[in-house]
Motif scaffolding. Structure first.
Motif, short mmCIF file in Angstrom:
data_model
loop_
_atom_site.label_atom_id
_atom_site.label_comp_id
_atom_site.label_asym_id
_atom_site.label_seq_id
_atom_site.Cartn_x
_atom_site.Cartn_y
_atom_site.Cartn_z
N LEU A 216 1.00 -1.58 -0.15
CA LEU A 216 0.14 -0.15 0.19
C LEU A 216 1.02 1.47 -0.34
O LEU A 216 0.03 2.18 -0.82
CB LEU A 216 -0.69 -0.32 1.34
N PRO A 217 1.82 1.34 0.60
CA PRO A 217 3.13 2.62 0.63
C PRO A 217 3.52 2.78 -0.81
O PRO A 217 3.68 4.23 -0.84
CB PRO A 217 3.92 1.95 1.66
N VAL A 218 3.68 1.76 -1.54
CA VAL A 218 4.03 2.19 -3.15
C VAL A 218 2.88 2.29 -4.22
O VAL A 218 3.50 3.75 -4.22
CB VAL A 218 5.17 0.90 -3.62
N GLU A 219 2.08 2.20 -3.39
CA GLU A 219 0.36 2.25 -4.19
C GLU A 219 0.09 3.97 -4.18
O GLU A 219 -0.10 4.84 -4.85
CB GLU A 219 -0.54 1.28 -4.04
N ILE A 220 0.08 4.47 -2.67
CA ILE A 220 -0.20 5.68 -2.71
C ILE A 220 1.21 6.22 -3.03
O ILE A 220 0.93 7.74 -3.82
CB ILE A 220 0.51 5.90 -0.82
N TRP A 221 2.25 6.29 -2.90
CA TRP A 221 3.41 6.85 -3.68
C TRP A 221 3.01 7.25 -5.44
O TRP A 221 3.48 7.54 -6.00
CB TRP A 221 4.83 6.36 -3.47
N ASN A 222 2.02 6.40 -6.32
CA ASN A 222 2.01 6.07 -7.23
C ASN A 222 1.09 7.20 -7.97
O ASN A 222 0.92 7.45 -8.41
CB ASN A 222 1.64 5.13 -7.79
#
Length: 260
Positions: A216-222
């Motif tokens: 989820l943190p990576v997807e938020i960054w995207n």
């Protein structure tokens, strides 16, 4: 004079807590924004963006991935930390202080350095970027914390109880699982949930070691790459809520142990 000092203390506390929590309050507030722009004036409350987040398959998949990685890596880090702490506390190991320092060394190393080192290592031995790679990275960064917590809780009184269990005929694995682990359950519980908190929020290692399946943190960054919007605020609020739950469970565990 005392009244002035008390007033200054109160003002200082308000400023400190405001500095810490004002960004979070702003994030949560504008996650309920009804319009498409997270800027004043506030036009809510509305659950529009939470519904959008929960209907987004990429975000819900990333949420599930984060939970899976956090639970499994935290359980493994807690288990390895427990066994390591037990070994150092109960047996004579040459150069014990040096080896303990090496175990806790990742606590002082940047996650970026650890992530880059793991990326080079995995490329060299043929392990592809995946949730498994990210999970291993999370074990690496959380194991030293679990070890430090559990090692600090292994006192001589517990060793005496373990000796008594051996005198009564218990085998070593029975002493470990039926005597030592139950005595340390608050520390085990706290280690597990604190590890979950760090794993749940961790971005750098997950970003470096995942490719198609992301957390989820990576997807938020995207999402943030396209600019701020109430959708990212809603996701951030959900992440903050889960983190708060983990921290409260950790605090309640320590509080109950202190009362006992």
């Amino acid at each position: 004079m005392r009244g002035t000092i008390r007033l200054a203390t109160i003002i200082y506390a308000i400023l400190i807590y405001g500095f810490i929590f004002l960004p979070v309050v702003t994030l949560v507030l504008f996650s309920f924004q009804a319009t498409s722009f997270p800027i004043p004036p506030f036009t809510g409350p509305s659950l529009r963006w939470y519904e959008t987040v929960l209907a987004d398959s990429r975000l819900t998949s990333a949420l599930g991935n984060s939970l899976i990685v956090a639970v499994i890596s935290s359980a493994l880090a807690t288990l390895l930390g427990f066994l390591s702490a037990w070994g150092f506390a109960r047996f004579y190991i040459p150069a014990s202080a040096v080896l303990r320092g090496l175990i806790t060394l990742p606590l002082t190393v940047s996650y970026l350095i650890i992530g880059m080192g793991l990326l080079v290592l995995f490329n060299a031995i043929g392990i592809p970027k995946s949730l498994l790679s990210a999970g291993i990275g999370h074990v690496v960064i959380n194991l030293p914390l679990c070890f430090a917590i559990l090692y600090s809780q292994m006192g001589e009184h517990q060793a005496n109880i373990e000796r008594a269990a051996r005198d009564l005929g218990a085998r070593e694995w029975q002493v470990l699982t039926l005597v030592t682990a139950p005595m340390l359950w608050p520390a085990l519980f706290a280690s597990f949930f604190l590890s979950m908190t760090f794993s749940w929020d961790e971005f750098v290692i997950s970003f470096l070691l995942t490719r198609f399946e992301t957390t989820l943190p990576v997807e938020i960054w995207n999402l943030l790459r396209s600019g701020l919007n109430p959708k990212t605020n809603a996701v951030g609020s959900l992440v903050f809520l889960v983190s708060i739950v983990f921290v409260l469970l950790f605090e309640l565990t320590l509080f109950r142990k202190q009362r006992r």
